[in-house]
Write a protein that holds these residues in place. Sequence first.
Motif, short mmCIF file in Angstrom:
data_model
loop_
_atom_site.label_atom_id
_atom_site.label_comp_id
_atom_site.label_asym_id
_atom_site.label_seq_id
_atom_site.Cartn_x
_atom_site.Cartn_y
_atom_site.Cartn_z
N PHE A 1 -85.44 -7.70 -23.14
CA PHE A 1 -84.53 -8.56 -22.38
C PHE A 1 -84.14 -9.75 -23.24
O PHE A 1 -84.98 -10.30 -23.96
CB PHE A 1 -85.21 -9.09 -21.09
N VAL A 2 -82.87 -10.12 -23.16
CA VAL A 2 -82.38 -11.31 -23.87
C VAL A 2 -81.79 -12.22 -22.81
O VAL A 2 -80.96 -11.81 -22.00
CB VAL A 2 -81.29 -10.92 -24.89
N THR A 3 -82.24 -13.48 -22.76
CA THR A 3 -81.62 -14.44 -21.84
C THR A 3 -80.89 -15.49 -22.66
O THR A 3 -81.35 -15.89 -23.74
CB THR A 3 -82.65 -15.11 -20.90
N THR A 4 -79.72 -15.89 -22.17
CA THR A 4 -78.92 -16.87 -22.90
C THR A 4 -78.71 -18.09 -22.01
O THR A 4 -78.29 -17.96 -20.86
CB THR A 4 -77.55 -16.28 -23.30
N GLN A 5 -79.01 -19.26 -22.56
CA GLN A 5 -78.90 -20.51 -21.80
C GLN A 5 -78.57 -21.66 -22.75
O GLN A 5 -79.30 -22.61 -22.86
CB GLN A 5 -80.20 -20.78 -21.03
N TRP B 1 -81.34 -5.62 -22.01
CA TRP B 1 -80.46 -6.24 -21.02
C TRP B 1 -80.18 -7.67 -21.44
O TRP B 1 -81.10 -8.40 -21.83
CB TRP B 1 -81.13 -6.24 -19.65
N LEU B 2 -78.91 -8.06 -21.34
CA LEU B 2 -78.53 -9.46 -21.59
C LEU B 2 -78.39 -10.15 -20.23
O LEU B 2 -77.55 -9.76 -19.42
CB LEU B 2 -77.21 -9.52 -22.35
N ILE B 3 -79.24 -11.12 -19.99
CA ILE B 3 -79.18 -11.89 -18.75
C ILE B 3 -78.59 -13.25 -19.12
O ILE B 3 -79.25 -14.06 -19.77
CB ILE B 3 -80.59 -12.09 -18.13
N ASN B 4 -77.35 -13.48 -18.72
CA ASN B 4 -76.65 -14.69 -19.17
C ASN B 4 -76.57 -15.76 -18.09
O ASN B 4 -76.07 -15.54 -17.01
CB ASN B 4 -75.22 -14.34 -19.59
N PHE B 5 -77.10 -16.95 -18.43
CA PHE B 5 -76.98 -18.13 -17.58
C PHE B 5 -75.89 -19.05 -18.06
O PHE B 5 -75.56 -20.00 -17.40
CB PHE B 5 -78.17 -19.07 -17.80
N THR B 6 -75.50 -18.86 -19.34
CA THR B 6 -74.61 -19.81 -19.97
C THR B 6 -73.28 -19.86 -19.21
O THR B 6 -72.66 -18.83 -18.99
CB THR B 6 -74.37 -19.41 -21.45
N ASN B 7 -72.88 -21.06 -18.82
CA ASN B 7 -71.63 -21.21 -18.07
C ASN B 7 -70.43 -21.24 -19.02
O ASN B 7 -70.58 -21.59 -20.18
CB ASN B 7 -71.67 -22.52 -17.27
N PRO B 8 -69.24 -20.91 -18.54
CA PRO B 8 -68.94 -20.36 -17.22
C PRO B 8 -69.38 -18.89 -17.14
O PRO B 8 -68.80 -18.03 -17.82
CB PRO B 8 -67.43 -20.51 -17.09
N ALA B 9 -70.41 -18.62 -16.32
CA ALA B 9 -71.09 -17.32 -16.36
C ALA B 9 -70.17 -16.16 -16.02
O ALA B 9 -70.28 -15.08 -16.58
CB ALA B 9 -72.29 -17.35 -15.41
N ARG C 1 -72.63 -2.68 -22.00
CA ARG C 1 -72.51 -2.74 -20.53
C ARG C 1 -73.74 -3.35 -19.88
O ARG C 1 -73.77 -3.59 -18.69
CB ARG C 1 -72.27 -1.32 -19.96
N LYS C 2 -74.79 -3.59 -20.69
CA LYS C 2 -76.02 -4.10 -20.10
C LYS C 2 -76.01 -5.63 -20.10
O LYS C 2 -76.82 -6.28 -20.74
CB LYS C 2 -77.23 -3.53 -20.85
N ILE C 3 -74.99 -6.16 -19.42
CA ILE C 3 -74.93 -7.63 -19.27
C ILE C 3 -74.89 -7.95 -17.78
O ILE C 3 -74.21 -7.29 -17.00
CB ILE C 3 -73.69 -8.25 -19.95
N ILE C 4 -75.65 -8.99 -17.41
CA ILE C 4 -75.65 -9.47 -16.04
C ILE C 4 -75.51 -10.99 -16.11
O ILE C 4 -76.26 -11.65 -16.82
CB ILE C 4 -76.95 -9.10 -15.31
N GLY C 5 -74.52 -11.51 -15.41
CA GLY C 5 -74.35 -12.96 -15.34
C GLY C 5 -75.12 -13.50 -14.14
O GLY C 5 -75.15 -12.87 -13.08
N LEU C 6 -75.74 -14.64 -14.34
CA LEU C 6 -76.61 -15.16 -13.30
C LEU C 6 -76.29 -16.60 -12.99
O LEU C 6 -76.00 -17.38 -13.89
CB LEU C 6 -78.06 -15.04 -13.78
N CYS C 7 -76.36 -16.95 -11.71
CA CYS C 7 -76.03 -18.30 -11.29
C CYS C 7 -76.95 -18.68 -10.13
O CYS C 7 -77.36 -17.82 -9.35
CB CYS C 7 -74.57 -18.32 -10.83
N ASN C 8 -77.23 -19.97 -10.03
CA ASN C 8 -78.11 -20.41 -8.94
C ASN C 8 -77.35 -20.79 -7.68
O ASN C 8 -77.93 -21.13 -6.67
CB ASN C 8 -78.95 -21.61 -9.40
N VAL C 9 -76.00 -20.71 -7.71
CA VAL C 9 -75.22 -21.15 -6.55
C VAL C 9 -75.50 -20.32 -5.29
O VAL C 9 -75.77 -20.88 -4.23
CB VAL C 9 -73.71 -21.20 -6.89
#
Length: 442
Positions: A83-87, A144-152, A166-174
């Motif tokens: 897993f790779v997370t980007t922030q 999997w790329l889990i991206n937090f970096t805005n604008p997500a 295709r293994k990217i998921i954008g994530l937001c706390n809203v």
Amino acid sequence: MSHSLKVATIGGGSSYTPELVEGLIARHHTLPIKELWLVDVEEGKEKLETVGRLAKRMVQTAGIDMEIYLTLDRKEALQDADFVTTQFRVGLLDARAKDESIPLKYGVIGQETNGPGGLFKGMRTIPVILDIVREMEERCPKAWLINFTNPAGMVTEAVLRYTSHRKIIGLCNVPLGMKMGVAESLGVNAERLDVQFAGLNHMVYGLDVFLDGTSIKDQALAAICDPDNQQSMINITALGWEPDFIQGLGVIPCPYHRYYYKTSDMLAEEQQAASEKGTRAQVVQQVEKELFELYEDEALDHKPQQLEERGGAYYSEAACNLIHSIYTDQGDIQPVNTLNAGAIASLPYDSAIEANCVITKDGPKPLAVGELPVAVQGLVQQIKSFERVACEAAVTGDYHTALSAMTINPLVPSDTVAKPLLDEMLEAHKEHLPQFFATERA
């Protein structure tokens, strides 16, 4: 998948990292992460070392088998990651301060992910994300790329449109914040609530609200308009909603919708705040400074309470839940940014949306909602057009495309404002927008 996992976090020196570490520790018995690599850039080296030392203390106190690695070498961190997370934040908080202050001079809202600020944050960020994805294709193609970096939402759109990953998921706390807000305003436990989320990142709506499986949408709409419990986020002023308007809209807006439905009020409030206490970026710089002073304390071995003032509450909670659900093939429902694939009929099949998805080992499967309500459909489509044109500008570095994106954004009143605003912001961010300055433009 192997029985011991490797996670690489890009932007590891972020003040949010301790929350991520806390979440991974809490789930360690079912999510066996053996290696957590925290990566940053040279400018973030000092923060990375401070956060890294705290992370190591947290893991040691928890007594779990997880190694923390700190590095400035992104490729090394990505090698064989699961897993790779980007922030990360290109240009750090100084760039955010420009995004927030320059538009105000033109009588336009200056905000980190909406309007001109969102456009520029996207244009600075997308080339970097695309580089990361190219490196992942070489070093950890199954990750999997889990991206937090805005604008997500825009970042997810760009990866789906300009790479084959295709293994990217954008994530937001809203959405999580909205759900907590509705629960609080109704006085019920959030675990009993289900909200049907659909739309785009920072433009998501609650189409329905269920308490123990029964729709209570009307109660929820009334509750969020109650002046005694106005819900917002730390970084957005909680200007109250007009109850009759919300009743007519028939769905629950997110805090960011205030920029579109209450534009003049939000602009006035921003201008006043900027003159009194500086932009949000300047406030955050102070919060960050205090957080890092806390992190330096060698006796600290847990996430400090003050982190919640940073405006990202539930961020890492959302990330850890998502990673856990993919790894365990959980099949639970979480709101994430992913490929539409027909879930929202009002939006292009091949675009990124934010919606409730069933989370499986093969990633998110969006739940179909059909057409969005007519009252909100047009605004969502307009923002999607803006995002797509902005992604194209970010990738091509084409001035005319960027001007088009700036002008079609609903928060920019006209092309006569858009052009000088674009020119000033391009100049201000020149260092982080090489694609626009590679050849002198016509």
